[in-house]
Write an enzyme that holds these catalytic residues in place. Structure first.
Site, PDB file in Angstrom:
ATOM      1  N   ASP A  23       4.312 -32.960  -1.011  1.00 30.40           N
ATOM      2  CA  ASP A  23       3.018 -33.572  -1.353  1.00 30.40           C
ATOM      3  C   ASP A  23       2.837 -34.826  -0.494  1.00 30.40           C
ATOM      4  O   ASP A  23       3.698 -35.701  -0.496  1.00 30.40           O
ATOM      5  CB  ASP A  23       3.067 -33.936  -2.857  1.00 30.40           C
ATOM      6  CG  ASP A  23       1.835 -34.695  -3.312  1.00 30.40           C
ATOM      7  OD1 ASP A  23       0.788 -34.597  -2.633  1.00 30.40           O
ATOM      8  OD2 ASP A  23       1.929 -35.377  -4.361  1.00 30.40           O
ATOM      9  N   ASP A 100      -0.609 -14.832   3.268  1.00 28.24           N
ATOM     10  CA  ASP A 100      -0.453 -13.961   2.112  1.00 28.24           C
ATOM     11  C   ASP A 100      -1.820 -13.346   1.816  1.00 28.24           C
ATOM     12  O   ASP A 100      -2.769 -14.074   1.504  1.00 28.24           O
ATOM     13  CB  ASP A 100       0.036 -14.800   0.907  1.00 28.24           C
ATOM     14  CG  ASP A 100       0.819 -13.986  -0.097  1.00 28.24           C
ATOM     15  OD1 ASP A 100       0.410 -12.852  -0.369  1.00 28.24           O
ATOM     16  OD2 ASP A 100       1.830 -14.504  -0.622  1.00 28.24           O
ATOM     17  N   ASP A 197       0.202  -8.640  -0.876  1.00 29.26           N
ATOM     18  CA  ASP A 197       0.512  -8.629  -2.306  1.00 29.26           C
ATOM     19  C   ASP A 197       0.273  -7.227  -2.888  1.00 29.26           C
ATOM     20  O   ASP A 197      -0.752  -6.600  -2.590  1.00 29.26           O
ATOM     21  CB  ASP A 197      -0.423  -9.644  -2.985  1.00 29.26           C
ATOM     22  CG  ASP A 197      -0.001  -9.981  -4.400  1.00 29.26           C
ATOM     23  OD1 ASP A 197       1.133 -10.455  -4.574  1.00 29.26           O
ATOM     24  OD2 ASP A 197      -0.804  -9.773  -5.330  1.00 29.26           O
ATOM     25  N   GLU A 238       4.372  -5.912  -0.144  1.00 33.13           N
ATOM     26  CA  GLU A 238       5.156  -5.962  -1.377  1.00 33.13           C
ATOM     27  C   GLU A 238       4.940  -4.619  -2.070  1.00 33.13           C
ATOM     28  O   GLU A 238       3.801  -4.253  -2.361  1.00 33.13           O
ATOM     29  CB  GLU A 238       4.661  -7.100  -2.263  1.00 33.13           C
ATOM     30  CG  GLU A 238       5.486  -7.250  -3.524  1.00 33.13           C
ATOM     31  CD  GLU A 238       4.772  -8.041  -4.614  1.00 33.13           C
ATOM     32  OE1 GLU A 238       5.456  -8.562  -5.497  1.00 33.13           O
ATOM     33  OE2 GLU A 238       3.526  -8.129  -4.587  1.00 33.13           O
ATOM     34  N   HIS A 310       9.282 -16.389  -4.759  1.00 32.86           N
ATOM     35  CA  HIS A 310       8.654 -17.188  -5.815  1.00 32.86           C
ATOM     36  C   HIS A 310       8.554 -16.439  -7.141  1.00 32.86           C
ATOM     37  O   HIS A 310       8.051 -16.992  -8.116  1.00 32.86           O
ATOM     38  CB  HIS A 310       7.264 -17.598  -5.337  1.00 32.86           C
ATOM     39  CG  HIS A 310       6.395 -16.393  -5.093  1.00 32.86           C
ATOM     40  ND1 HIS A 310       6.662 -15.467  -4.105  1.00 32.86           N
ATOM     41  CD2 HIS A 310       5.290 -15.939  -5.730  1.00 32.86           C
ATOM     42  CE1 HIS A 310       5.763 -14.505  -4.144  1.00 32.86           C
ATOM     43  NE2 HIS A 310       4.909 -14.771  -5.120  1.00 32.86           N
ATOM     44  N   ASP A 311       8.981 -15.179  -7.176  1.00 34.60           N
ATOM     45  CA  ASP A 311       8.861 -14.386  -8.404  1.00 34.60           C
ATOM     46  C   ASP A 311      10.192 -14.166  -9.108  1.00 34.60           C
ATOM     47  O   ASP A 311      10.249 -13.453 -10.109  1.00 34.60           O
ATOM     48  CB  ASP A 311       8.263 -13.005  -8.085  1.00 34.60           C
ATOM     49  CG  ASP A 311       6.789 -13.077  -7.724  1.00 34.60           C
ATOM     50  OD1 ASP A 311       6.120 -14.037  -8.152  1.00 34.60           O
ATOM     51  OD2 ASP A 311       6.310 -12.190  -7.003  1.00 34.60           O
TER      52      ASP A 311
END
Ligand code: NOJ
Length: 530
Positions: A23, A100, A197, A238, A310-311
């Site tokens: 950030d 993505d 995705d 994916e 991330h999953d």
């Protein structure tokens, strides 16, 4: 393999979850400028491509996987101008950008859906799946029915994920065209590829009772990527395929569809679902890797090498030892994956051994999937404490906590309160501590990636398994023309592995190894060059 496939074996891709990476404007949420500020760090690691998780405009019902505008950037992440700078800065360092693409659903705040829901006869009315009544009793991925009623149309729409993620109707040619335009927009912006995705869901098979692998799937993938404009792209879908014929239909070079797939056999090994520890160990994973290395080699397919994303909660915490042998486990896992044949994907923080957090109650969690699972577990009779343990083990939040860069307040991620609590282990596991340690996982990754880069055998060479079924370790060879490397990865127990004929030691993770000693300690690895 053809030239294009071979060239992709030179990639080393780093996955960034922008919300949690860095950030710079101190709002507690990562941003594109934060990514720009870390590009030199990534080059130093040996990465030459980034897969950027969704950074499009989104109401964040599913952290960006609910896109409200495919051609604009999420407010918290920055602006299109920041994106242009990011692409320029990446390209000037020779790095490729993999965007993505989320083609299966949009946000319910996307203008297509806002229009579509208004009436049955507007230009967008068939952009989504509308039915007079639910046609099945499917459960949505994050809870509840997949059908949601809309009074304006007196109809129900399909959402495989949250209510805020209506599924697009790809059987409408206008949707295909829209998504082609989105791809082209990002190609013109400078994207070098896409991670797609849930690609298997863009064609449904309602009759067969599944929202994926429908009859037109390959027609649609081809429409996206089988075009002259997209011929150069690197694409990774994916996909939950684990049948070789199915996989060939997606990624055989002659089909002009995808370059490779994320395939989840090794993550699903020995488990019924991801919230329960795996029954088996790295030995099971090894056997799955051998199977897919052999099959992809035999069929000339490009394989994706990954353990984390991330999953899923960190692989090391689910299958390795993330306590006293964290360095050894992390480096062993990296060696047994990234020196195989395929395209390496490293998830942010993996390069210094990020491990799962532990929290006592749900106030430390954020993810829709975690809450849905928690509620189901409590409904099924688990105590709250037992349910939180499951979420600690398998929840996606584990992979989404802010990157711990250093020992400052906020872990060097942000000076503000982060959007999700930092890892409970932030003071122990962060990049600064890793770099100050004798046993730096980052330095090991760097050495390993440089070995891979400097020796063609690791990239384009053949794979051969050496260890056999009963062994509690993994030995394999990578060979190109006259060059042979032998990789030895021992697992949790000590083993005796004869390796005096393997050649010179070129990489190890126990600093006192001199050469071909046959006794291997827990998670000890050694790479030899003949
Ligand atoms: C897979 C993504 O990786 C995951 O994060 C997301 O929730 C679903 N697809 C829905 O887009």
């Amino acid at each position: 393999m053809n030239e294009k496939q071979l060239s992709f074996l030179d990639l080393v891709i780093y996955q960034i979850y922008p919300r949690s990476f860095k950030d710079t404007n101190n709002d507690g949420i990562g941003d594109l400028k934060g990514i720009i500020s870390k590009l030199d760090y990534l080059c130093d690691l040996g990465v030459n491509a980034i897969w950027l998780c969704p950074c499009y405009k989104s109401p964040n019902k599913d952290n960006g996987y609910d896109v409200a505008d495919y051609r604009d950037i999420m407010d918290e992440f920055g602006t299109m101008e920041d994106m242009r700078v990011l692409i320029r800065e990446m390209h000037s360092r020779g790095m490729k950008l993999i965007m993505d693409l989320v083609p299966n659903h949009t946000s319910d705040k996307h203008k297509w859906f806002i229009e579509s829901r208004k009436s049955k006869d507007n230009p967008y009315s068939d952009y989504y799946y509308w039915f007079d009544k639910p046609i099945n009793d499917w459960r949505a991925s994050f809870g509840g029915s997949v059908w949601e009623y809309v009074p304006e149309r007196d109809q129900y729409y399909l959402h495989s994920y949250t209510v805020g993620q209506p599924d697009l109707n790809w059987d409408n040619p206008k949707v295909v065209k829209e998504m082609q335009d989105v791809v082209d927009f990002w190609v013109d912006m400078g994207a070098d590829g896409f991670r797609i995705d849930v690609i298997d869901q863009i064609s449904k098979d309602f009759e067969a009772g599944r929202n994926c692998f429908g009859p037109n799937l390959h027609k649609y993938i081809n429409a996206l990527f089988g075009r002259e404009k997209t011929a150069h792209l690197f694409t990774v879908g994916e996909c939950w395929a684990n049948d070789i014929e199915e996989i060939k239909r997606h990624i055989s070079a002659d089909r002009n569809e995808l370059s490779t797939l994320f395939q989840f056999d090794h993550l699903e090994a020995g488990r019924s679902e991801k919230f329960t520890p795996m029954a088996d160990s790295l030995v099971t994973v090894r056997d799955i890797l051998i199977k897919w290395q052999s099959l992809t080699q035999q069929h000339q397919l490009l394989y994706s090498l990954f353990t984390d994303n991330h999953d899923n909660s960190p692989f090391i915490s689910r299958i390795g030892n993330d306590k006293e042998l964290r360095y050894e486990s992390a480096t062993c896992i990296a060696t047994m994956f990234y020196l195989l044949k395929g395209v390496p994907f490293i998830y942010q923080g993996q390069e210094f051994g990020i491990s799962s957090s532990h929290y006592d109650d749900m106030s430390y969690f954020d993810d829709v999937e975690s809450f849905d699972m928690y509620n189901r577990l409590v409904d099924s009779g688990l105590t709250e404490k037992e349910a939180v343990e499951k979420i600690n083990f398998g929840g996606r939040d584990n992979a989404r906590r802010p990157m711990p860069w250093d020992n400052s307040v906020g872990g060097g991620f942000s000076e503000a309160k982060a959007w999700i609590p930092l890892s409970s282990r932030v003071n122990e596991i962060n990049l600064e501590n890793d770099l100050n340690s004798q046993k730096s996982i980052f330095r090991f990754y760097k050495a390993m990636l440089s070995l891979r880069k400097n020796n063609i055998a690791f990239r384009k060479g053949g794979f051969k398994a050496v260890s056999s079924d009963g062994d509690k370790y993994f030995v394999f060879e990578r060979e190109y023309k006259n060059e042979t490397f032998t990789v030895v990865c021992n697992f949790e127990q000590p083993s005796v592995i004869e390796c005096k004929d393997f050649g010179t030691l070129v990489l190890n993770n126990y600093s006192d190894r001199v050469g071909a000693e046959s006794s291997f300690r827990p998670y000890e690895i050694a790479v030899f060059k003949a």
